[in-house]
Design a protein around this motif. Structure first.
Motif, PDB file in Angstrom:
ATOM      1  N   ALA A  18       1.262  -1.272  -0.147  1.00 42.65           N
ATOM      2  CA  ALA A  18       0.044   0.392  -0.060  1.00 42.65           C
ATOM      3  C   ALA A  18       0.840   1.043   0.169  1.00 42.65           C
ATOM      4  CB  ALA A  18      -0.916   0.600   1.497  1.00 42.65           C
ATOM      5  N   THR A  19       2.020   0.827   0.667  1.00 35.69           N
ATOM      6  CA  THR A  19       2.784   2.072   0.547  1.00 35.69           C
ATOM      7  C   THR A  19       4.151   2.191  -0.617  1.00 35.69           C
ATOM      8  OG1 THR A  19       4.206   1.364   1.943  1.00 35.69           O
ATOM      9  CG2 THR A  19       2.450   2.450   2.744  1.00 35.69           C
ATOM     10  N   LEU A  20       4.066   1.740  -1.531  1.00 38.96           N
ATOM     11  CA  LEU A  20       4.934   1.411  -2.939  1.00 38.96           C
ATOM     12  C   LEU A  20       5.961   2.669  -3.460  1.00 38.96           C
ATOM     13  CD1 LEU A  20       2.858  -0.358  -5.762  1.00 38.96           C
ATOM     14  CD2 LEU A  20       4.749  -1.132  -3.845  1.00 38.96           C
ATOM     15  N   ALA A  21       7.143   2.873  -3.614  1.00 36.73           N
ATOM     16  CA  ALA A  21       7.828   3.909  -3.799  1.00 36.73           C
ATOM     17  C   ALA A  21       7.527   4.615  -5.434  1.00 36.73           C
ATOM     18  CB  ALA A  21       9.240   3.471  -3.802  1.00 36.73           C
ATOM     19  N   GLY A  28      13.162  -3.192 -14.729  1.00 38.11           N
ATOM     20  CA  GLY A  28      12.756  -4.080 -14.067  1.00 38.11           C
ATOM     21  C   GLY A  28      11.301  -4.933 -14.433  1.00 38.11           C
ATOM     22  N   ALA A  29      10.627  -3.754 -14.993  1.00 37.47           N
ATOM     23  CA  ALA A  29       8.799  -4.212 -14.394  1.00 37.47           C
ATOM     24  C   ALA A  29       8.803  -5.480 -15.880  1.00 37.47           C
ATOM     25  CB  ALA A  29       8.030  -2.778 -14.818  1.00 37.47           C
ATOM     26  N   ALA A 169       8.341  -5.183  -7.057  1.00 42.22           N
ATOM     27  CA  ALA A 169       7.355  -4.360  -7.727  1.00 42.22           C
ATOM     28  C   ALA A 169       8.059  -3.093  -7.317  1.00 42.22           C
ATOM     29  CB  ALA A 169       6.017  -4.328  -7.379  1.00 42.22           C
ATOM     30  N   GLN A 170       8.330  -1.960  -5.972  1.00 42.69           N
ATOM     31  CA  GLN A 170       8.956  -1.319  -4.985  1.00 42.69           C
ATOM     32  C   GLN A 170      10.093  -0.781  -6.680  1.00 42.69           C
ATOM     33  OE1 GLN A 170       9.139  -2.081  -1.003  1.00 42.69           O
ATOM     34  NE2 GLN A 170       8.034   0.318  -1.130  1.00 42.69           N
ATOM     35  N   ARG A 171      11.041  -1.571  -6.628  1.00 37.86           N
ATOM     36  CA  ARG A 171      12.297  -1.329  -7.206  1.00 37.86           C
ATOM     37  C   ARG A 171      11.783  -0.501  -9.017  1.00 37.86           C
ATOM     38  NH1 ARG A 171      14.029  -5.975  -4.092  1.00 37.86           N
ATOM     39  NH2 ARG A 171      13.990  -7.317  -5.927  1.00 37.86           N
TER      40      ARG A 171
END
Length: 207
Positions: A18-21, A28-29, A169-171
């Motif tokens: 819920a708090t993604l960068a 990366g995606a 996912a954040q990265r």
């Protein structure tokens, strides 16, 4: 006493989603990631479409019902495109994590079917059916007993593996759900027309 979906550790992990960068990280995606669930063409496909989604995300459920069937008919079922699904739990995170763990416990051959069932169950929750009741029914449909379901959604190793996927996912700079990339490039218009506009030129370039 009713078993809880998740222990405290799992709830902490789920909250990460819920708090993604907001900072993006190139590449990366699109690169294959541990825990990817995929169908369609193989890893050497000319076009790879990645969806980050949550089973508790209303917009994800709408895409799943309204766009995905025709998208798969046009691109995935005929192996023109590799479709990769990546789990990104959103509020209520405990339900989202439990749902994804259940889908994995159902087995690779039923994973997408269970994810679809959970997303469609959102309509039940709006009518007052408890998410727990829905998940237990879906677990039973997948051949899991209530005891197996409880073990599944409290499996520490599986929860830690999901934590690693959320951090990935954040990265990658993913900022919410649903979030789509086509060959690593973020696509904001996730209608069939919007995705086709990104996919078709790449397929044409391959001849």
């Amino acid at each position: 006493m009713r078993p809880t979906f998740l222990n405290r550790r799992a709830a902490m992990i789920a909250a990460v989603g819920a708090t993604l960068a907001l900072a993006a990280c190139s590449g990366g995606a699109s690169a294959p990631a541990e825990g990817d669930m995929a169908k369609g063409a193989g890893e050497d496909a000319a076009v790879t479409v990645v969806e980050y989604a949550s089973v508790t995300c209303g917009v994800c459920a709408a895409w799943n019902e309204q766009v995905k069937p025709e998208f798969e008919e046009r691109y995935v079922n005929n192996n023109r495109v590799r479709f990769v699904f990546r789990e990104l739990p959103t509020a209520p995170q405990n339900i989202a994590v439990a749902g994804f763990l259940l889908a994995r416990c159902a087995g690779d051959d039923r994973y997408f079917e269970v994810v679809d069932q959970i997303m469609r169950a959102q309509a039940e929750w709006q009518r007052g059916v408890s998410p727990r009741e829905s998940l237990l029914r879906i677990a039973a449909d997948a051949g899991l007993s209530q005891e197996e379901f409880t073990r599944c959604v409290t499996d520490e190793d599986a929860i830690l593996a999901m934590d690693e996927r959320v951090q990935a996912a954040q990265r990658a700079g993913v900022t919410g759900t649903p979030y789509f990339t086509v060959n690593g490039q973020h696509v904001s218009d996730v209608s069939l027309e919007g995705l086709s506009a990104a996919i078709d030129p790449l397929l044409e370039a391959e001849g």
